[in-house]
Design a protein around this motif. Structure first.
Motif, PDB file in Angstrom:
ATOM      1  N   GLU A 238       1.438   8.505  -2.842  1.00 30.70           N
ATOM      2  CA  GLU A 238       2.122   8.657  -1.564  1.00 30.70           C
ATOM      3  C   GLU A 238       1.604   9.903  -0.872  1.00 30.70           C
ATOM      4  O   GLU A 238       1.327  10.919  -1.526  1.00 30.70           O
ATOM      5  CB  GLU A 238       3.634   8.756  -1.768  1.00 30.70           C
ATOM      6  CG  GLU A 238       4.205   7.540  -2.471  1.00 30.70           C
ATOM      7  CD  GLU A 238       5.723   7.601  -2.591  1.00 30.70           C
ATOM      8  OE1 GLU A 238       6.309   8.601  -2.146  1.00 30.70           O
ATOM      9  OE2 GLU A 238       6.303   6.646  -3.127  1.00 30.70           O
ATOM     10  N   ALA A 246      -2.864  13.486  11.295  1.00 34.33           N
ATOM     11  CA  ALA A 246      -3.350  12.145  10.978  1.00 34.33           C
ATOM     12  C   ALA A 246      -4.265  11.616  12.078  1.00 34.33           C
ATOM     13  O   ALA A 246      -5.280  10.966  11.804  1.00 34.33           O
ATOM     14  CB  ALA A 246      -2.165  11.199  10.763  1.00 34.33           C
ATOM     15  N   GLU A 268      -1.974   2.916  13.101  1.00 36.19           N
ATOM     16  CA  GLU A 268      -1.586   1.966  12.058  1.00 36.19           C
ATOM     17  C   GLU A 268      -2.768   1.136  11.587  1.00 36.19           C
ATOM     18  O   GLU A 268      -2.817   0.737  10.416  1.00 36.19           O
ATOM     19  CB  GLU A 268      -0.472   1.064  12.583  1.00 36.19           C
ATOM     20  CG  GLU A 268       0.845   1.800  12.776  1.00 36.19           C
ATOM     21  CD  GLU A 268       1.914   0.942  13.443  1.00 36.19           C
ATOM     22  OE1 GLU A 268       3.109   1.252  13.270  1.00 36.19           O
ATOM     23  OE2 GLU A 268       1.551  -0.032  14.136  1.00 36.19           O
ATOM     24  N   PRO A 272      -4.600   3.792   7.265  1.00 35.65           N
ATOM     25  CA  PRO A 272      -4.488   3.390   5.852  1.00 35.65           C
ATOM     26  C   PRO A 272      -5.828   3.335   5.127  1.00 35.65           C
ATOM     27  O   PRO A 272      -5.947   3.836   3.997  1.00 35.65           O
ATOM     28  CB  PRO A 272      -3.823   2.015   5.934  1.00 35.65           C
ATOM     29  CG  PRO A 272      -3.031   2.060   7.200  1.00 35.65           C
ATOM     30  CD  PRO A 272      -3.872   2.854   8.149  1.00 35.65           C
ATOM     31  N   PHE A 292      -2.604  -1.177  -0.376  1.00 35.47           N
ATOM     32  CA  PHE A 292      -1.840  -0.458   0.635  1.00 35.47           C
ATOM     33  C   PHE A 292      -0.470  -1.104   0.749  1.00 35.47           C
ATOM     34  O   PHE A 292      -0.347  -2.303   0.992  1.00 35.47           O
ATOM     35  CB  PHE A 292      -2.553  -0.490   1.980  1.00 35.47           C
ATOM     36  CG  PHE A 292      -1.725   0.067   3.110  1.00 35.47           C
ATOM     37  CD1 PHE A 292      -1.315   1.398   3.089  1.00 35.47           C
ATOM     38  CD2 PHE A 292      -1.333  -0.735   4.171  1.00 35.47           C
ATOM     39  CE1 PHE A 292      -0.535   1.916   4.114  1.00 35.47           C
ATOM     40  CE2 PHE A 292      -0.559  -0.230   5.202  1.00 35.47           C
ATOM     41  CZ  PHE A 292      -0.164   1.099   5.178  1.00 35.47           C
ATOM     42  N   ARG A 294       2.694   0.427   2.461  1.00 38.60           N
ATOM     43  CA  ARG A 294       3.301   0.538   3.781  1.00 38.60           C
ATOM     44  C   ARG A 294       3.041   1.911   4.391  1.00 38.60           C
ATOM     45  O   ARG A 294       2.665   2.867   3.715  1.00 38.60           O
ATOM     46  CB  ARG A 294       4.806   0.271   3.741  1.00 38.60           C
ATOM     47  CG  ARG A 294       5.605   1.172   2.830  1.00 38.60           C
ATOM     48  CD  ARG A 294       7.041   0.674   2.797  1.00 38.60           C
ATOM     49  NE  ARG A 294       7.881   1.389   1.854  1.00 38.60           N
ATOM     50  CZ  ARG A 294       8.037   1.041   0.584  1.00 38.60           C
ATOM     51  NH1 ARG A 294       7.368   0.012   0.107  1.00 38.60           N
ATOM     52  NH2 ARG A 294       8.843   1.710  -0.203  1.00 38.60           N
ATOM     53  N   MET A 295       3.302   1.972   5.698  1.00 40.79           N
ATOM     54  CA  MET A 295       3.137   3.196   6.476  1.00 40.79           C
ATOM     55  C   MET A 295       4.377   3.347   7.344  1.00 40.79           C
ATOM     56  O   MET A 295       4.830   2.382   7.960  1.00 40.79           O
ATOM     57  CB  MET A 295       1.871   3.098   7.332  1.00 40.79           C
ATOM     58  CG  MET A 295       1.669   4.201   8.336  1.00 40.79           C
ATOM     59  SD  MET A 295       0.050   3.971   9.162  1.00 40.79           S
ATOM     60  CE  MET A 295       0.277   5.054  10.584  1.00 40.79           C
ATOM     61  N   SER A 296       4.937   4.553   7.393  1.00 43.28           N
ATOM     62  CA  SER A 296       6.180   4.784   8.118  1.00 43.28           C
ATOM     63  C   SER A 296       6.108   6.094   8.884  1.00 43.28           C
ATOM     64  O   SER A 296       5.428   7.035   8.464  1.00 43.28           O
ATOM     65  CB  SER A 296       7.367   4.834   7.147  1.00 43.28           C
ATOM     66  OG  SER A 296       7.442   3.673   6.346  1.00 43.28           O
ATOM     67  N   VAL A 321       3.861  11.059   9.334  1.00 46.87           N
ATOM     68  CA  VAL A 321       3.524   9.707   8.936  1.00 46.87           C
ATOM     69  C   VAL A 321       3.375   9.690   7.413  1.00 46.87           C
ATOM     70  O   VAL A 321       2.750  10.572   6.818  1.00 46.87           O
ATOM     71  CB  VAL A 321       2.233   9.205   9.629  1.00 46.87           C
ATOM     72  CG1 VAL A 321       1.042  10.095   9.325  1.00 46.87           C
ATOM     73  CG2 VAL A 321       1.938   7.762   9.240  1.00 46.87           C
ATOM     74  N   LEU A 323       2.388   7.353   3.977  1.00 49.76           N
ATOM     75  CA  LEU A 323       1.653   6.180   3.512  1.00 49.76           C
ATOM     76  C   LEU A 323       1.844   6.035   2.008  1.00 49.76           C
ATOM     77  O   LEU A 323       1.886   7.032   1.271  1.00 49.76           O
ATOM     78  CB  LEU A 323       0.161   6.285   3.833  1.00 49.76           C
ATOM     79  CG  LEU A 323      -0.189   6.378   5.318  1.00 49.76           C
ATOM     80  CD1 LEU A 323      -0.411   7.830   5.709  1.00 49.76           C
ATOM     81  CD2 LEU A 323      -1.428   5.545   5.643  1.00 49.76           C
ATOM     82  N   TYR A 325       0.464   3.802  -1.427  1.00 48.03           N
ATOM     83  CA  TYR A 325      -0.509   2.926  -2.080  1.00 48.03           C
ATOM     84  C   TYR A 325      -0.045   2.696  -3.518  1.00 48.03           C
ATOM     85  O   TYR A 325       0.522   3.604  -4.140  1.00 48.03           O
ATOM     86  CB  TYR A 325      -1.898   3.562  -2.101  1.00 48.03           C
ATOM     87  CG  TYR A 325      -2.422   3.964  -0.740  1.00 48.03           C
ATOM     88  CD1 TYR A 325      -3.201   3.096   0.018  1.00 48.03           C
ATOM     89  CD2 TYR A 325      -2.140   5.222  -0.210  1.00 48.03           C
ATOM     90  CE1 TYR A 325      -3.697   3.469   1.261  1.00 48.03           C
ATOM     91  CE2 TYR A 325      -2.621   5.600   1.037  1.00 48.03           C
ATOM     92  CZ  TYR A 325      -3.393   4.717   1.772  1.00 48.03           C
ATOM     93  OH  TYR A 325      -3.875   5.095   3.007  1.00 48.03           O
TER      94      TYR A 325
END
Length: 593
Positions: A238, A246, A268, A272, A292, A294-296, A321, A323, A325
């Motif tokens: 993470e 980013a 988005e 990733p 991958f 999710r991304m928040s 942000v 991410l 994995y």
């Protein structure tokens, strides 16, 4: 059985997470967030905005703010409003430059209200581990709400002194819970303002504004962080970055202070894969390409990290942000690494955390030392394996009481036959033989029922162990990440329609979870009480079971612990030599922590 999923697994694997991460739950024990008086301080380029809740019992401490018409008995000798504001700026809630005079104070709004409910879900309860009672707000909700503004008058100070109303000994005259933001970036979590606090303001980047007192810090302190989670069947990487960092990483020029929809879509799409390439992983010494997950988009606030609500602005220098994995594993891994390569002049070192059930292991990563390593130091697997629970008591043999009953009937029947053959004709003899045969046949169902009861008559110790093993199997099945793995493990314990219902509900819950929730894990299960109930169907075992589970759910380096207690009626049945859950009716659930 649908109740089983809805009232047990879904609250643990669903509502635990979604509530936690939609509204973060740090559950601080300081009590600052429920102090009688609350002050929220917001630093801007123009000055300092203060939102103040004054507890009714502490109104004399803040009397200078109150309008003349609010003072009982009139105000014949009361100083002027201007003099009161100057006195309050100096001796009341004082916010001033460290090197300079007082800041002009304006009362923007003052009115009676009820306090904002900041009680945590655990308020008033006792921590099961420490025995400490979680603090609660005063019972009387009445407060005086005031909006104040301290103007910089065009000259921004480098340092501010924030002081409460003080007694002669220097202590605060009233308990005040404080939270501070610098241009919407949280500088602190809720903390008590009991003595003067010194704030250094970074006018270039509010993320780096700091109080001198190390206790006055926010939970999420750094703009870039990386985490390596080791769990029973998964290694997870993470990462957290500020949105502006980013964007630079993927060569996106952000036009303004708020991310546009087009810029968000580009982030988005690009981030990733770029971050995955910049942070390669290994598991058990072998290079892996993680999935991958999710991304928040998040923000750091009063309760740690929280997800941005739909439609909420993504501020380029404030928003974060995150991410995730993941690498599925068949067993608990032996070792895992992630090599971090995202460094900048602003953050030449990056905090890294390797996390397993034993706790976090901290590391400071740098270009010279970029590898975050997790090593399995457990001497035995920290989680029990999922296995079918064999029926150890055999019921195929007829119990001795039934054998004796059949023998007695047979003995009497043979005696009667001998007597009949002596004294009757062949037709009567045949009728007697048929009658005796029917009598013996009538004992077979009884024998079968008794044989079945032999399987289902368990000792108290055996019922406790059986209940614990079956419940553990169900909870452990959700440690797996792929649907096939979860379904196959649930099939060890759940039968027929029950299995299908739980599996389908789990799929729906995971679809919600992927939108921003986290996966909960039960790390301890204790059956506290079991008693046998009358069976509702032949060949089944019906139990009243009480148990407690302790679970953790966490992302971004912070775990939230939950302890729940349950009671249920459970119906079990042997199938092909193993126990299966046929019905599950939850009677109660109680959150203990």
């Amino acid at each position: 059985m649908h109740k089983f999923w809805r009232h047990i697994l879904l609250p643990l694997i669903g509502s635990f997470l979604l509530a936690t991460y939609a509204h973060a739950d740090l559950s601080p024990m300081t009590g600052a967030e429920v102090a009688p008086n609350i002050v929220e301080i917001n630093v801007s380029d123009a000055g300092v905005q203060v939102l103040l809740e004054i507890y009714v019992d502490d109104l004399p401490v803040f009397e200078d703010l109150l309008p003349d018409g609010w003072i009982p008995g009139g105000t014949p000798n009361r100083p002027s409003h201007q003099d009161r504001m100057q006195r309050f700026s100096e001796l009341g809630l004082s916010i001033r430059p460290e090197n300079g005079g007082l800041l002009p104070l304006e009362v923007v709004l003052i009115e009676p209200r009820e306090r904002i409910n900041r009680n945590s879900p655990l308020a008033g309860k006792t921590d099961a581990i420490t025995g400490i009672r979680y603090p609660t707000a005063p019972d009387d909700p009445r407060v005086i709400y005031a909006e104040l503004f301290y103007s910089f008058e065009g000259t921004r100070p480098e340092r501010l002194v924030i002081a409460p109303p003080q007694e002669d000994d220097g202590n605060a005259r009233a308990p005040i819970g404080m939270i501070v933001f610098d241009r919407k970036v949280a500088v602190t979590d809720f903390r008590h303002l009991s003595t003067p606090a010194y704030l250094t303001i970074d006018w270039q980047d509010p993320w780096y504004s700091r109080f001198d007192n190390p206790k006055l810090r926010r939970h999420h302190r750094d703009p870039v962080m990386t985490f390596l989670y080791a769990e029973p069947y998964e290694i997870r990487h993470e990462a957290l970055l500020r949105v502006e960092d980013a964007a630079r990483l993927v060569n996106i020029d952000l036009d303004g202070s708020v991310v546009s929809d087009a810029e968000r879509q580009r982030l988005e799409q690009a981030l990733p894969n770029v971050l995955r390439d910049l942070s390669p992983m290994t598991v058990n010494g072998e290079a892996v390409v993680p999935d991958f997950d999710r991304m928040s988009f998040l923000k750091a606030g009063a309760s740690g990290l929280t997800y941005l609500e739909p439609g909420e602005d993504i501020l380029t220098d404030v928003a974060i942000v995150g991410l995730i994995y993941s690498v599925p594993t068949d067993i608990f891994a032996k070792e895992a690494t992630v090599t971090w390569s995202v460094f900048d002049e602003a953050y030449p070192t990056v905090p890294g955390n390797a996390i397993d059930i034993g706790g976090p292991f901290f590391a400071s990563l740098s270009p010279e030392n970029p590898v975050l390593t997790w090593t399995n130091y457990f001497k035995k697997p920290p989680y029990p394996a999922i296995e079918e629970i064999a029926v150890t008591q055999k019921g195929s043999a007829v119990p001795w009481p039934v054998i004796l009953l059949i023998a007695a009937i047979a003995f009497v029947s043979i005696a009667c036959l001998l007597l009949v053959f002596r004294k009757t004709s062949g037709r009567r003899a045949a009728f007697a033989v048929l009658s005796v045969g029917l009598a013996c046949a009538a004992t077979i169902p009884l024998a079968q029922r008794q044989a079945g009861s032999a399987i289902l008559q368990l000792t108290q110790e055996a019922m406790m162990k059986l209940s614990n093993d079956l419940l553990t199997n169900v909870y452990r099945a959700f440690d797996f990440r792929t649907e096939d793995q979860v379904y196959d493990r649930l099939a060890f314990t759940l039968a027929g329609d029950v299995l299908e219902k739980v599996y389908l509900e789990q799929r729906r819950a995971l679809r919600v979870e992927k939108a921003g929730g986290a996966q909960a894990r039960v790390d301890q299960l204790d059956v506290t009480s079991v008693s046998q109930l009358p069976a509702t169907a032949s060949g089944t075992l019906r139990l009243a079971v009480e148990w407690r589970i302790s679970g953790t759910v966490g992302h971004w380096g912070h775990n939230h612990r939950r302890v729940n207690a349950y009671s249920a009626e459970v119906t079990l049945q042997p199938a092909n030599g193993v126990w299966k859950i046929q019905e599950f009716d939850v009677l109660s659930q109680d959150r203990k922590l």
